[in-house]
Design an enzyme around this catalytic site. Structure first.
Site, PDB file in Angstrom:
ATOM      1  N   LYS A   1      -3.894  -1.921  14.450  1.00 22.54           N
ATOM      2  CA  LYS A   1      -2.993  -0.956  15.095  1.00 22.54           C
ATOM      3  C   LYS A   1      -3.392  -0.774  16.561  1.00 22.54           C
ATOM      4  O   LYS A   1      -4.573  -0.668  16.881  1.00 22.54           O
ATOM      5  CB  LYS A   1      -3.050   0.379  14.353  1.00 22.54           C
ATOM      6  CG  LYS A   1      -2.275   0.299  13.052  1.00 22.54           C
ATOM      7  CD  LYS A   1      -1.920   1.664  12.525  1.00 22.54           C
ATOM      8  CE  LYS A   1      -2.895   2.153  11.508  1.00 22.54           C
ATOM      9  NZ  LYS A   1      -2.961   1.389  10.280  1.00 22.54           N
TER      10      LYS A   1
ATOM     11  N   GLU B   1       0.836  -1.213   0.000  1.00 26.91           N
ATOM     12  CA  GLU B   1       0.000   0.000   0.000  1.00 26.91           C
ATOM     13  C   GLU B   1       0.870   1.262   0.000  1.00 26.91           C
ATOM     14  O   GLU B   1       2.093   1.189   0.172  1.00 26.91           O
ATOM     15  CB  GLU B   1      -0.910  -0.005   1.219  1.00 26.91           C
ATOM     16  CG  GLU B   1      -0.130  -0.021   2.536  1.00 26.91           C
ATOM     17  CD  GLU B   1      -0.838   0.700   3.659  1.00 26.91           C
ATOM     18  OE1 GLU B   1      -1.078   1.914   3.517  1.00 26.91           O
ATOM     19  OE2 GLU B   1      -1.119   0.047   4.681  1.00 26.91           O
TER      20      GLU B   1
END
Ligand code: PSU
Ligand code: MN
Length: 325
Positions: free
Chosen positions: A172, A26
């Site tokens: 995360k 990404e």
């Protein structure tokens, strides 16, 4: 899909034509996740890691509105320089952060765009790529006291509808990891953790991005990359149109201690609440504040875990290729 809209690099085109394994990468992590110039070094090194493992890298991004799958080195440098300029997304960067909802806008306005997990999955799937390596998954943000923010990453709904496997170090740790998992379960997304230390299934925890373990049990585990590939193969045999999350704990030598990083994460979240940072700006804000407060330790860890995930993704892609050439 209209023909020729997707721009494939020559390297990616060749690999796909020859049916060689390809792993996507990404670019929001380049434009919004890591500071310049560490972001460029990381992006080039991760591509090299994949090539050294015999896998073709396909970094995804929007360049002047065009969706690219695979960047040349000069594309990548131009992209990172654009990202380092001020302007765009509320003075944060000249490059937009692009999830599914932003794609049409960025294309129509010929903008630069960093692809998040959600839009990288979309471009990968259109190109015929099944595996994608990155750092950490987006998810359900921690609550603002007294209300529910409803800030749920578009990564999670994309995983429910697009058959691409994301290899990462878990959600995360700035997030509410428990709620993120609940949401993924509802979306029908497999979440498994690489059981490196051969623990009992009941003791296997989801990794916590910066930390080896979060407090949340992992729904599934896998002992080898072949096992992960078999799982994807079985899913594809029934044409299930959903994605997977393969979690790889961050490397032992660079993982951070939870006691060290938790307070920093908590204070970054409090600061975001106080400053009313919301929407697509929240995750980049938190990562940047954590980098400052940890004196760069979070960045070292982030770079190291992305590389580690790329190595794992290469092995899973090759194992898949061996069962489904
Ligand atoms: N992994 C990293 N750093 C990042 C990201 C992933 O190590 O910056 C990016 C991915 O692009 C992911 C995005 O999709 O963060 C999540 O943003 P949000 O929470 O706004 O959905
Ligand atoms: Mn969000």
């Amino acid at each position: 899909m209209k023909k020729n809209v997707l721009r494939l690099s020559q390297e990616v085109k060749n690999a796909l034509n020859l049916k060689k394994p390809v792993v996507s990468l990404e670019s929001t992590i380049i434009s919004h996740g890591l500071p310049y110039p560490r972001n460029v070094d990381m992006a080039l090194e991760v591509e090299e890691i994949l090539r050294d493992s015999g896998v073709t890298p396909a970094t995804c991004a929007f360049l002047k509105g065009q969706p690219h799958v695979g960047l040349t080195q000069s594309d990548l440098l131009i992209f990172a320089e654009e990202a380092a300029k001020r302007g765009g997304d509320k003075g944060v960067s000249n490059v937009s952060k692009v999830s599914r909802r932003d794609i049409g806008y960025v294309m129509a306005n010929q903008l630069y765009g960093g692809t998040t997990i959600s839009s990288t999955m979309i471009l990968s799937h259109l190109a015929g790529i099944k595996f994608f390596a990155t750092g950490g998954l987006g998810g359900v943000h921690r609550d603002v006291p007294g209300e529910t923010s409803m800030d749920v990453s578009a990564d999670l709904t994309e995983l429910g509808r697009t058959p691409v496997s994301v290899i990462c170090a878990g959600p995360k740790s700035v997030l509410d990891v428990g709620r993120t998992l609940e949401f993924l379960e509802t979306q029908g997304v497999f979440v498994g953790t690489y059981n490196e230390d051969k623990l009992d299934a009941k003791d296997l925890k989801l990794p916590g991005f910066y930390c080896r373990e979060s407090q949340v049990p992992s729904p599934f585990g896998f002992d080898s990359f072949e096992e992960a590939a078999q799982m994807v193969y079985a899913q594809n045999s029934l044409d299930l149109q959903s994605g997977n999350v393969f979690c790889i704990p961050p490397p032992k030598d660079t993982a951070l201690d939870s006691s060290f990083i938790s307070e920093i994460i908590e204070s970054a979240n409090e600061e975001a609440r106080a400053k009313n940072v919301s929407g697509k700006h929240l995750t980049p804000f938190l990562l940047a504040r954590i980098a400052e407060k940890s004196h760069g330790k979070s960045v070292d860890c982030n770079v190291s875990l992305v590389k580690n995930n790329a190595r794992a993704a290469a092995e899973i892609a090759k194992a898949y290729h061996a069962i489904s050439p």
